[in-house]
Design a protein around this motif. Structure first.
Motif, PDB file in Angstrom:
ATOM      1  N   SER A 113       0.841  -1.195   0.000  1.00  0.00           N
ATOM      2  CA  SER A 113       0.000   0.000   0.000  1.00  0.00           C
ATOM      3  C   SER A 113       0.876   1.246   0.000  1.00  0.00           C
ATOM      4  O   SER A 113       1.908   1.290   0.656  1.00  0.00           O
ATOM      5  CB  SER A 113      -0.944   0.005   1.203  1.00  0.00           C
ATOM      6  N   GLY A 114       0.456   2.219  -0.763  1.00  0.00           N
ATOM      7  CA  GLY A 114       1.261   3.429  -0.910  1.00  0.00           C
ATOM      8  C   GLY A 114       2.129   3.395  -2.151  1.00  0.00           C
ATOM      9  O   GLY A 114       2.814   4.378  -2.452  1.00  0.00           O
ATOM     10  N   ALA A 115       2.095   2.279  -2.894  1.00  0.00           N
ATOM     11  CA  ALA A 115       2.940   2.169  -4.089  1.00  0.00           C
ATOM     12  C   ALA A 115       2.569   3.231  -5.120  1.00  0.00           C
ATOM     13  O   ALA A 115       3.443   3.855  -5.733  1.00  0.00           O
ATOM     14  CB  ALA A 115       2.825   0.772  -4.695  1.00  0.00           C
ATOM     15  N   ALA A 116       1.258   3.450  -5.310  1.00  0.00           N
ATOM     16  CA  ALA A 116       0.820   4.446  -6.303  1.00  0.00           C
ATOM     17  C   ALA A 116       1.209   5.850  -5.844  1.00  0.00           C
ATOM     18  O   ALA A 116       1.757   6.640  -6.613  1.00  0.00           O
ATOM     19  CB  ALA A 116      -0.693   4.345  -6.512  1.00  0.00           C
ATOM     20  N   ALA A 117       0.945   6.145  -4.575  1.00  0.00           N
ATOM     21  CA  ALA A 117       1.206   7.500  -4.057  1.00  0.00           C
ATOM     22  C   ALA A 117       2.696   7.840  -4.103  1.00  0.00           C
ATOM     23  O   ALA A 117       3.074   8.956  -4.470  1.00  0.00           O
ATOM     24  CB  ALA A 117       0.681   7.616  -2.625  1.00  0.00           C
ATOM     25  N   THR A 118       3.543   6.877  -3.762  1.00  0.00           N
ATOM     26  CA  THR A 118       4.978   7.184  -3.722  1.00  0.00           C
ATOM     27  C   THR A 118       5.561   7.290  -5.133  1.00  0.00           C
ATOM     28  O   THR A 118       6.437   8.104  -5.395  1.00  0.00           O
ATOM     29  CB  THR A 118       5.765   6.159  -2.882  1.00  0.00           C
ATOM     30  N   LYS A 119       5.034   6.462  -6.060  1.00  0.00           N
ATOM     31  CA  LYS A 119       5.497   6.557  -7.462  1.00  0.00           C
ATOM     32  C   LYS A 119       5.074   7.899  -8.050  1.00  0.00           C
ATOM     33  O   LYS A 119       5.871   8.599  -8.693  1.00  0.00           O
ATOM     34  CB  LYS A 119       4.899   5.395  -8.262  1.00  0.00           C
ATOM     35  N   LEU A 120       3.811   8.257  -7.805  1.00  0.00           N
ATOM     36  CA  LEU A 120       3.291   9.527  -8.304  1.00  0.00           C
ATOM     37  C   LEU A 120       4.103  10.691  -7.740  1.00  0.00           C
ATOM     38  O   LEU A 120       4.473  11.631  -8.444  1.00  0.00           O
ATOM     39  CB  LEU A 120       1.815   9.662  -7.902  1.00  0.00           C
ATOM     40  N   ARG A 121       4.407  10.599  -6.449  1.00  0.00           N
ATOM     41  CA  ARG A 121       5.166  11.656  -5.775  1.00  0.00           C
ATOM     42  C   ARG A 121       6.538  11.848  -6.426  1.00  0.00           C
ATOM     43  O   ARG A 121       6.964  12.970  -6.690  1.00  0.00           O
ATOM     44  CB  ARG A 121       5.320  11.278  -4.303  1.00  0.00           C
ATOM     45  N   GLU A 162       7.448  10.949  -9.478  1.00  0.00           N
ATOM     46  CA  GLU A 162       7.329  11.410 -10.867  1.00  0.00           C
ATOM     47  C   GLU A 162       6.971  12.891 -10.936  1.00  0.00           C
ATOM     48  O   GLU A 162       7.553  13.649 -11.712  1.00  0.00           O
ATOM     49  CB  GLU A 162       6.278  10.578 -11.614  1.00  0.00           C
ATOM     50  N   LEU A 163       6.030  13.323 -10.104  1.00  0.00           N
ATOM     51  CA  LEU A 163       5.635  14.740 -10.103  1.00  0.00           C
ATOM     52  C   LEU A 163       6.782  15.621  -9.626  1.00  0.00           C
ATOM     53  O   LEU A 163       6.965  16.735 -10.115  1.00  0.00           O
ATOM     54  CB  LEU A 163       4.415  14.970  -9.198  1.00  0.00           C
ATOM     55  N   GLY A 164       7.551  15.095  -8.671  1.00  0.00           N
ATOM     56  CA  GLY A 164       8.662  15.862  -8.109  1.00  0.00           C
ATOM     57  C   GLY A 164       9.702  16.239  -9.150  1.00  0.00           C
ATOM     58  O   GLY A 164      10.464  17.185  -8.965  1.00  0.00           O
ATOM     59  N   ARG A 165       9.732  15.497 -10.263  1.00  0.00           N
ATOM     60  CA  ARG A 165      10.704  15.796 -11.325  1.00  0.00           C
ATOM     61  C   ARG A 165      10.163  16.789 -12.347  1.00  0.00           C
ATOM     62  O   ARG A 165      10.891  17.215 -13.239  1.00  0.00           O
ATOM     63  CB  ARG A 165      11.114  14.492 -12.026  1.00  0.00           C
TER      64      ARG A 165
END
Lengths: 158, 112
Positions: A26-34, A36-39
Motif C-alpha cells: 500500500s502506498g505504491a501508487a502515491a509514492t510513485k506519483l510523488r 514522478e511529479l517531483g521531477r
C-alpha cells in the motif's frame, strides 16, 4: 500487490491494482506519483504533497473497504487526474461519508491507525476536482483532479 | 534545528537515517495515521508507537522530517524497505511519547 505499467519517457501515467486487506504494497501508487511529479519542472512542493496525500488516502480506502480495485493517474495539460475504481460495498450516504469523524472501517484497519473518518474529506481538501460515483453493493468510482500549476510555476522555469 | 540535534537530545537510535541534516520545523504526536494524514505540517517530526509499513508512506507523503518511535515494538522489514526507498528518517527512543514531546517542545521554543 500493486504493479505499474511502463510509460514512455516524459509521460506521467500509472496503473496500479489494489487488493482489499493487502497492506503489503500500500502506498505504491502515491509514492510513485510523488517521485514522478517531483521531477516536473516548476511544480511546487505543496502541489506534489497534495497529489500524494490524495492518492494515498484513495489507495487506503480501497484496501480497507473493498475486495479489489484499480488506481490510475495521468498528467494532461497541467492537470493530474487520478481515477480509482473498486469492487466494494459502495457508499450508502455520501454526505455522511464526507462528514469528518464518520467511519465504517473495520477493527483490523483501526488497529493500524486508520479509520478516523478523515479520508474522504482529506482527499477533497487536497483536490481541485472531486467526483464520487457509487452503487451500493457494486462499488465506487472516484475521480480526483489537481491543477498542477494553480499557484503558478516556481523554481528556474518561467 | 536538525534531525541530528533531536536524535542526540532524545538519545535515540537511528533506524533509517538518510538525511539527519534535515531541518525540523515542528512536531506532531498521534497514533491515528488518518489524523497525521490530515493535520501534520511539512517538516514536522512525528512521534508514534506504530511500526508497520504505512508509517513510512505517511511520513513520505506528508514530508515528515523524522518519525520518532516510542515503545518496544520491533520495526517491520517492510517499513525499513519503504523508508529507505522514500528517504524517510526513522529514530527510536527509549523515552515515552510524553517525555520525547516535552524535550522537543522546549528545543523548538528555544530555537525561536
Amino acid at each position: 500487490m500493486g504493479h505499474s505499467g511502463e510509460a514512455p519517457v516524459g509521460v506521467i501515467e500509472g496503473y496500479f491494482s489494489l487488493r482489499g486487506g493487502d497492506f503489503s504494497d500500500s502506498g505504491a501508487a502515491a509514492t510513485k506519483l510523488r517521485s514522478e511529479l517531483g521531477r516536473l519542472p516548476g511544480i511546487s512542493g505543496a502541489t506534489v504533497r497534495r497529489a500524494a496525500i490524495a492518492a494515498f488516502e484513495a489507495e487506503m480506502n480501497v484496501i480497507i473497504h473493498a475486495l479489489a480495485g484499480t488506481l490510475t493517474y495521468k498528467v494532461e495539460d497541467g492537470r493530474l487526474i487520478i481515477r480509482v475504481n473498486d469492487m466494494g460495498p459502495g457508499i450508502k450516504d455520501i454526505a455522511l461519508a464526507m462528514t469528518e469523524g464518520y467511519t465504517t472501517a473495520p477493527d483490523w484497519a483501526r488497529a493500524k491507525g486508520w479509520g478516523n473518518g478523515q479520508g474522504l474529506p482529506n482527499i477533497e481538501r487536497n483536490s481541485d476536482g472531486f467526483r464520487l460515483d457509487t452503487v451500493v453493493g457494486e462499488g465506487t468510482a472516484l475521480e480526483i483532479t489537481i491543477d498542477l500549476y494553480k499557484d503558478g510555476r516556481c523554481g528556474g522555469e518561467s | 534545528m536538525k534531525v541530528r540535534d533531536v536524535m542526540e537530545a532524545l538519545r535515540a537510535e537511528p533506524i533509517t537515517a538518510p538525511d539527519l541534516d534535515r531541518r525540523v520545523t515542528g512536531c506532531y504526536v498521534s497514533d491515528m495515521l488518518s489524523d497525521v494524514m490530515a493535520s501534520s505540517e511539512e517538516g514536522a517530526l512525528w512521534i508514534t508507537q506504530h511500526t508497520h509499513a504505512n508509517v513510512a508512506v505517511v511520513a513520505a507523503v506528508k514530508d515528515i522530517s523524522a518519525v520518532i518511535i516510542t515503545g518496544r515494538k520491533p520495526v517491520e522489514d517492510d517499513t525499513l524497505r519503504k523508508a529507505r526507498e522514500e528517504g524517510v528518517n526513522i529514530l527510536r527512543t527509549g523515552l515515552s511519547a510524553f517525555e520525547a514531546a516535552g524535550l522537543i517542545y522546549n528545543m523548538i521554543k528555544d530555537a525561536g
